[in-house]
Design a protein around this motif. Structure first.
Motif, PDB file in Angstrom:
ATOM      1  N   HIS A 241      14.724   6.289  23.570  1.00 12.09           N
ATOM      2  CA  HIS A 241      14.129   7.615  23.718  1.00 12.09           C
ATOM      3  C   HIS A 241      12.626   7.582  23.468  1.00 12.09           C
ATOM      4  CE1 HIS A 241      17.796   9.842  24.361  1.00 12.09           C
ATOM      5  NE2 HIS A 241      18.344   9.381  23.256  1.00 12.09           N
ATOM      6  N   GLU A 242      12.171   6.568  22.732  1.00 16.96           N
ATOM      7  CA  GLU A 242      10.765   6.488  22.365  1.00 16.96           C
ATOM      8  C   GLU A 242       9.920   5.808  23.445  1.00 16.96           C
ATOM      9  OE1 GLU A 242      10.157   5.034  18.357  1.00 16.96           O
ATOM     10  OE2 GLU A 242      12.199   5.597  17.823  1.00 16.96           O
ATOM     11  N   ALA A 243      10.555   5.228  24.444  1.00 22.32           N
ATOM     12  CA  ALA A 243       9.813   4.555  25.524  1.00 22.32           C
ATOM     13  C   ALA A 243       9.306   5.572  26.540  1.00 22.32           C
ATOM     14  CB  ALA A 243      10.715   3.535  26.213  1.00 22.32           C
ATOM     15  N   ASP A 244       8.186   5.254  27.185  1.00 19.82           N
ATOM     16  CA  ASP A 244       7.649   6.116  28.241  1.00 19.82           C
ATOM     17  C   ASP A 244       8.399   5.910  29.550  1.00 19.82           C
ATOM     18  OD1 ASP A 244       5.224   7.347  26.874  1.00 19.82           O
ATOM     19  OD2 ASP A 244       4.865   5.209  26.527  1.00 19.82           O
ATOM     20  N   LEU A 245       8.938   4.715  29.731  1.00 24.39           N
ATOM     21  CA  LEU A 245       9.706   4.404  30.931  1.00 24.39           C
ATOM     22  C   LEU A 245      10.667   3.272  30.596  1.00 24.39           C
ATOM     23  CD1 LEU A 245      10.085   4.891  34.003  1.00 24.39           C
ATOM     24  CD2 LEU A 245       8.339   3.154  34.401  1.00 24.39           C
ATOM     25  N   VAL A 246      11.883   3.377  31.109  1.00 28.03           N
ATOM     26  CA  VAL A 246      12.903   2.351  30.863  1.00 28.03           C
ATOM     27  C   VAL A 246      13.424   1.843  32.193  1.00 28.03           C
ATOM     28  CG1 VAL A 246      15.141   1.826  29.808  1.00 28.03           C
ATOM     29  CG2 VAL A 246      13.613   3.500  28.733  1.00 28.03           C
ATOM     30  N   ILE A 247      13.503   0.531  32.348  1.00 27.05           N
ATOM     31  CA  ILE A 247      14.152  -0.028  33.531  1.00 27.05           C
ATOM     32  C   ILE A 247      15.346  -0.874  33.085  1.00 27.05           C
ATOM     33  CG2 ILE A 247      12.097   0.049  34.971  1.00 27.05           C
ATOM     34  CD1 ILE A 247      11.704  -2.895  34.561  1.00 27.05           C
ATOM     35  N   LYS A 248      16.370  -0.891  33.928  1.00 23.54           N
ATOM     36  CA  LYS A 248      17.619  -1.582  33.592  1.00 23.54           C
ATOM     37  C   LYS A 248      18.008  -2.524  34.722  1.00 23.54           C
ATOM     38  CE  LYS A 248      19.290   2.496  31.072  1.00 23.54           C
ATOM     39  NZ  LYS A 248      20.356   3.520  31.000  1.00 23.54           N
ATOM     40  N   PRO A 249      17.601  -3.792  34.645  1.00 25.81           N
ATOM     41  CA  PRO A 249      18.027  -4.758  35.661  1.00 25.81           C
ATOM     42  C   PRO A 249      19.544  -4.807  35.773  1.00 25.81           C
ATOM     43  CG  PRO A 249      16.302  -5.686  34.276  1.00 25.81           C
ATOM     44  CD  PRO A 249      16.714  -4.388  33.635  1.00 25.81           C
ATOM     45  N   ALA A 250      20.032  -5.058  36.975  1.00 26.46           N
ATOM     46  CA  ALA A 250      21.483  -5.060  37.242  1.00 26.46           C
ATOM     47  C   ALA A 250      22.127  -6.346  36.737  1.00 26.46           C
ATOM     48  CB  ALA A 250      21.733  -4.880  38.727  1.00 26.46           C
ATOM     49  N   VAL A 251      22.090  -6.530  35.424  1.00 28.82           N
ATOM     50  CA  VAL A 251      22.678  -7.722  34.799  1.00 28.82           C
ATOM     51  C   VAL A 251      23.653  -7.334  33.691  1.00 28.82           C
ATOM     52  CG1 VAL A 251      20.664  -9.155  35.306  1.00 28.82           C
ATOM     53  CG2 VAL A 251      20.759  -7.890  33.149  1.00 28.82           C
ATOM     54  N   ARG A 252      23.919  -6.053  33.539  1.00 31.17           N
ATOM     55  CA  ARG A 252      24.664  -5.578  32.375  1.00 31.17           C
ATOM     56  C   ARG A 252      26.134  -5.983  32.398  1.00 31.17           C
ATOM     57  NH1 ARG A 252      24.086   0.352  31.548  1.00 31.17           N
ATOM     58  NH2 ARG A 252      24.524  -0.133  29.370  1.00 31.17           N
ATOM     59  N   GLU A 253      26.628  -6.452  33.550  1.00 35.64           N
ATOM     60  CA  GLU A 253      28.019  -6.916  33.640  1.00 35.64           C
ATOM     61  C   GLU A 253      28.133  -8.398  33.287  1.00 35.64           C
ATOM     62  OE1 GLU A 253      30.501  -4.935  34.224  1.00 35.64           O
ATOM     63  OE2 GLU A 253      29.323  -3.148  34.721  1.00 35.64           O
ATOM     64  N   LEU A 254      26.999  -9.072  33.158  1.00 32.30           N
ATOM     65  CA  LEU A 254      27.015 -10.510  32.876  1.00 32.30           C
ATOM     66  C   LEU A 254      27.204 -10.767  31.392  1.00 32.30           C
ATOM     67  CD1 LEU A 254      24.058 -11.679  35.165  1.00 32.30           C
ATOM     68  CD2 LEU A 254      26.513 -11.724  35.671  1.00 32.30           C
ATOM     69  N   ASN A 255      27.632 -11.981  31.059  1.00 28.50           N
ATOM     70  CA  ASN A 255      27.814 -12.377  29.676  1.00 28.50           C
ATOM     71  C   ASN A 255      26.572 -13.092  29.151  1.00 28.50           C
ATOM     72  OD1 ASN A 255      30.669 -11.590  29.152  1.00 28.50           O
ATOM     73  ND2 ASN A 255      31.001 -12.951  30.884  1.00 28.50           N
ATOM     74  N   TRP A 256      26.438 -13.108  27.842  1.00 30.16           N
ATOM     75  CA  TRP A 256      25.219 -13.669  27.252  1.00 30.16           C
ATOM     76  C   TRP A 256      25.101 -15.180  27.474  1.00 30.16           C
ATOM     77  CZ3 TRP A 256      24.747 -17.228  23.169  1.00 30.16           C
ATOM     78  CH2 TRP A 256      25.930 -17.571  22.501  1.00 30.16           C
ATOM     79  N   THR A 257      26.195 -15.821  27.877  1.00 29.17           N
ATOM     80  CA  THR A 257      26.178 -17.273  28.095  1.00 29.17           C
ATOM     81  C   THR A 257      25.975 -17.680  29.555  1.00 29.17           C
ATOM     82  OG1 THR A 257      28.579 -17.267  28.317  1.00 29.17           O
ATOM     83  CG2 THR A 257      27.683 -17.661  26.113  1.00 29.17           C
ATOM     84  N   ASP A 258      25.752 -16.717  30.450  1.00 26.75           N
ATOM     85  CA  ASP A 258      25.683 -17.021  31.894  1.00 26.75           C
ATOM     86  C   ASP A 258      24.340 -17.620  32.314  1.00 26.75           C
ATOM     87  OD1 ASP A 258      28.270 -16.272  32.535  1.00 26.75           O
ATOM     88  OD2 ASP A 258      27.730 -14.187  32.935  1.00 26.75           O
ATOM     89  N   PHE A 259      23.903 -18.662  31.620  1.00 27.97           N
ATOM     90  CA  PHE A 259      22.598 -19.251  31.892  1.00 27.97           C
ATOM     91  C   PHE A 259      22.535 -19.977  33.236  1.00 27.97           C
ATOM     92  CE2 PHE A 259      22.436 -18.660  27.304  1.00 27.97           C
ATOM     93  CZ  PHE A 259      21.151 -18.159  27.135  1.00 27.97           C
TER      94      PHE A 259
END
Length: 303
Positions: free
Chosen positions: A242-260
């Protein structure tokens, strides 16, 4: 002078999307005054502040992931959510037994990776005082003693990255002075407020927090731990964004933290997200300080 700040969130491999965002900003001529990162956000932010080039950061991370012994660390073995989709039954079973063994052994220690292995993993990062970097930089971590979040604004670059990225249970805590530090996501996953403390007067936040939706309930210790961490990180992010002036969300939220292994795909997702929001980013960058301040006040009133 425009003091444009970036708040780069944590998310393991998902955080590689920050590289793509930086590439687009650099190409558009957006000068970055300050960066604060959490976990993988601190890794990418630190490298950019060190090299001053998005291409150099991209080359670095791809080289580390694809052309070194990165795979030998076995991070995928820690991601049980999709192991059954990638492997035959018996191979998955043996991986599960291996993970359980290491978890049981780790009960006597502080983490899955010991100090020696952790030092080896983080040896790919440069050592330099972060006060001397090309761009103002800080990284957040969480102090296990006080329970407070810490904004690391000085010290050795490699040590600071290690502290901000010390995923509890995976990497050992990092001792700096009287602090015992772990991953900043334990207290704040997208550090908007902290980049403002560096002097930024407008902030673009990049959120790569994992999507909360899940088809099946967690079935074992590791899944429950990771799920709990994802939930905490998600709700912390929503509050601080809420404190940011602008937020962007790359389409990676379905990926796992190990998907290097999806490094190039993830970087591309960051580029796409930044390009889709580029006009808004440019508008924010050129916006008068008075308008920015007014919007911030209104946001606090109506959030």
């Amino acid at each position: 002078m425009v003091k444009f700040g970036l708040a780069l969130g944590g998310g393991g491999a998902r955080g590689l999307a920050h590289v793509g965002v930086l590439k687009v900003l650099e190409k558009a001529g957006i000068d970055i005054f300050a960066i604060t990162g959490c976990s993988m956000g601190s890794v990418i932010g630190a490298l950019y502040a060190y090299y001053g080039s998005a291409q150099a950061v991209e080359d670095k991370v791809i080289n580390v992931i694809e052309n070194t012994d990165f795979e030998k660390y076995g991070l995928h073995a820690l991601d049980e959510e999709n192991n059954h989709k990638r492997k035959y039954h018996f191979e998955s079973l043996f991986d599960m037994i291996n993970v359980r063994f290491h978890v049981l052994m780790s009960l006597k220690n502080r983490s899955y990776f010991n100090e020696e292995k952790t030092a080896e993993i983080f040896s790919v990062f440069p050592e330099a005082p972060i006060e001397t970097l090309k761009i103002k930089f800080s990284a957040i971590a969480t102090d296990l003693i006080s329970g407070e979040e810490v904004n690391l604004t000085k010290g050795n670059l490699r040590t600071v990255i290690k502290a901000s990225s010390a995923i509890p249970g995976i990497f050992p805590p990092v001792k700096i002075d009287d602090l015992l530090l772990v991953d900043g996501a334990a207290s704040e996953s997208v550090p908007v407020r902290k980049v403002k403390e560096l002097g930024a007067d407008r902030v673009l936040a990049v959120n790569v927090t994992k999507c909360l939706k899940r088809k099946e309930p967690p079935t074992n210790l590791l899944e429950i731990l990771y799920r709990s961490q994802d939930i905490t990180s998600f709700h912390l992010s929503q509050e601080r964004l809420h404190e940011a002036d602008l937020v962007i969300k790359p389409a990676v939220r379905e990926l796992n933290w190990t998907d290097f292994e999806k490094v190039k795909e993830i970087i591309k997702a960051g580029e796409i997200a930044a390009e889709e929001s580029l006009e808004e980013i440019k508008k924010l960058y050129k916006q008068s300080l008075f308008v920015t301040g007014l919007k911030n006040k209104l946001r606090k009133v109506f959030k």
